[in-house]
Design a protein around this motif. Structure first.
Motif, mmCIF file in Angstrom:
data_model
loop_
_atom_site.group_PDB
_atom_site.id
_atom_site.type_symbol
_atom_site.label_atom_id
_atom_site.label_comp_id
_atom_site.label_asym_id
_atom_site.label_seq_id
_atom_site.Cartn_x
_atom_site.Cartn_y
_atom_site.Cartn_z
ATOM 1 N N UNK A 106 8.570 -68.721 -13.022
ATOM 2 C CA UNK A 106 6.768 -68.174 -12.463
ATOM 3 C C UNK A 106 6.877 -68.721 -10.190
ATOM 4 N N UNK A 107 7.210 -69.999 -10.221
ATOM 5 C CA UNK A 107 6.275 -69.341 -8.609
ATOM 6 C C UNK A 107 7.292 -69.162 -7.644
ATOM 7 N N UNK A 108 8.497 -68.752 -8.240
ATOM 8 C CA UNK A 108 9.685 -68.372 -7.438
ATOM 9 C C UNK A 108 9.529 -66.559 -7.964
ATOM 10 N N UNK A 109 8.640 -66.464 -8.252
ATOM 11 C CA UNK A 109 8.501 -64.757 -8.953
ATOM 12 C C UNK A 109 7.005 -64.790 -7.519
ATOM 13 N N UNK A 110 6.409 -65.369 -7.606
ATOM 14 C CA UNK A 110 4.918 -65.745 -7.078
ATOM 15 C C UNK A 110 5.633 -65.705 -5.649
ATOM 16 N N UNK A 111 6.461 -66.195 -5.111
ATOM 17 C CA UNK A 111 6.797 -66.243 -3.538
ATOM 18 C C UNK A 111 7.436 -64.870 -3.637
ATOM 19 N N UNK A 112 8.488 -64.231 -4.184
ATOM 20 C CA UNK A 112 8.744 -62.951 -4.332
ATOM 21 C C UNK A 112 7.452 -62.178 -3.916
ATOM 22 N N UNK A 113 6.842 -62.160 -4.398
ATOM 23 C CA UNK A 113 5.787 -61.340 -4.427
ATOM 24 C C UNK A 113 4.612 -61.310 -3.388
ATOM 25 N N UNK A 114 4.618 -62.160 -3.036
ATOM 26 C CA UNK A 114 4.430 -62.235 -1.253
ATOM 27 C C UNK A 114 4.705 -62.384 -0.210
ATOM 28 N N UNK A 115 6.930 -62.166 -0.448
ATOM 29 C CA UNK A 115 7.492 -61.729 0.273
ATOM 30 C C UNK A 115 7.898 -62.769 1.167
ATOM 31 N N UNK A 116 7.381 -64.312 0.188
ATOM 32 C CA UNK A 116 8.584 -65.343 0.795
ATOM 33 C C UNK A 116 9.234 -65.495 0.194
ATOM 34 N N UNK A 117 10.020 -65.011 -0.594
ATOM 35 C CA UNK A 117 11.084 -65.625 -1.382
ATOM 36 C C UNK A 117 12.648 -65.064 -0.016
ATOM 37 N N UNK A 118 12.774 -65.707 0.768
ATOM 38 C CA UNK A 118 13.741 -66.085 1.942
ATOM 39 C C UNK A 118 13.813 -67.230 2.087
ATOM 40 N N UNK A 119 14.892 -67.611 3.182
ATOM 41 C CA UNK A 119 15.448 -68.761 3.841
ATOM 42 C C UNK A 119 14.312 -68.653 5.094
ATOM 43 N N UNK A 120 13.844 -70.422 4.996
ATOM 44 C CA UNK A 120 12.860 -69.439 5.984
ATOM 45 C C UNK A 120 11.794 -69.782 6.122
ATOM 46 N N UNK A 121 10.951 -69.482 4.456
ATOM 47 C CA UNK A 121 10.318 -69.150 4.660
ATOM 48 C C UNK A 121 8.784 -70.468 4.613
ATOM 49 N N UNK A 122 9.596 -71.833 4.568
ATOM 50 C CA UNK A 122 8.778 -73.094 4.331
ATOM 51 C C UNK A 122 8.166 -73.713 2.955
ATOM 52 N N UNK A 123 7.984 -74.462 2.783
ATOM 53 C CA UNK A 123 7.822 -75.770 1.778
ATOM 54 C C UNK A 123 6.408 -75.426 1.274
ATOM 55 N N UNK A 124 6.442 -74.701 -0.075
ATOM 56 C CA UNK A 124 5.722 -74.615 -1.219
ATOM 57 C C UNK A 124 5.099 -75.347 -2.456
ATOM 58 N N UNK A 125 4.558 -75.511 -2.247
ATOM 59 C CA UNK A 125 3.653 -77.366 -3.512
ATOM 60 C C UNK A 125 3.773 -76.033 -5.482
ATOM 61 N N UNK A 126 3.802 -76.774 -5.578
ATOM 62 C CA UNK A 126 3.489 -75.917 -7.248
ATOM 63 C C UNK A 126 3.444 -77.395 -8.225
ATOM 64 N N UNK A 127 2.266 -78.383 -7.843
ATOM 65 C CA UNK A 127 2.279 -79.750 -8.757
ATOM 66 C C UNK A 127 3.888 -80.046 -8.343
ATOM 67 N N UNK A 128 4.358 -80.696 -9.704
ATOM 68 C CA UNK A 128 5.057 -81.606 -10.036
ATOM 69 C C UNK A 128 6.353 -80.964 -9.344
#
Length: 133
Positions: A106-128
């Motif tokens: 689901x985290x990867x899906x959200x990143x794709x929906x936001x256009x962020x599922x590509x290298x260089x987009x950054x680091x994203x925190x999903x809790x654990x």
């Protein structure tokens, strides 16, 4: 006297192969994303996934030149569809909750929906777990 083992493989494992461990059956799942040839191993009778580098609590790295964030998501889609009772990662914390596969997907899906599922987009925190692209 230490030497690195060098030998010939007895066979090449392929997606869907079953490994018989003497009364225990483990299925090979080709799960590219972290690396092109990455595999997880699924023991259906126990609901146990040997996840290697695909899934663990900590930072999921998909920023290396040999990683593919889209393949990573596809592999997480496949793993999240399994009836998991236990996830055994290759490193970091060994106490991975079974729902981690669904939450990572689901985290990867959200990143794709936001256009962020590509290298260089950054680091994203999903809790654990985190995703580093």
């Amino acid at each position: 006297m230490y030497r690195v083992f060098s030998g010939e493989p007895g066979r090449v494992l392929r997606d869907g192969d079953i490994i018989d461990l003497g009364g225990r059956q483990v299925q090979v799942l080709h799960t590219p994303g972290y690396s092109p040839g990455h595999c997880c191993y699924y023991e259906a009778a126990q609901g146990r996934l040997y996840a290697g580098d695909l899934l663990y609590r900590g930072c999921l790295d998909a920023f290396y030149p040999t990683t593919s964030p889209e393949d990573f998501l596809s592999s997480l889609e496949r793993i999240a569809a399994l009836p998991l009772r236990e996830i055994l990662p290759g490193h970091h914390a060994l106490n991975c909750p079974p729902d981690l596969a669904v939450r990572a997907r689901d985290g990867f899906r959200r990143l794709r929906e936001r256009g962020l599922l590509h290298q260089g987009a950054g680091r994203f925190d999903f809790g654990d777990f985190q995703v580093h692209l």
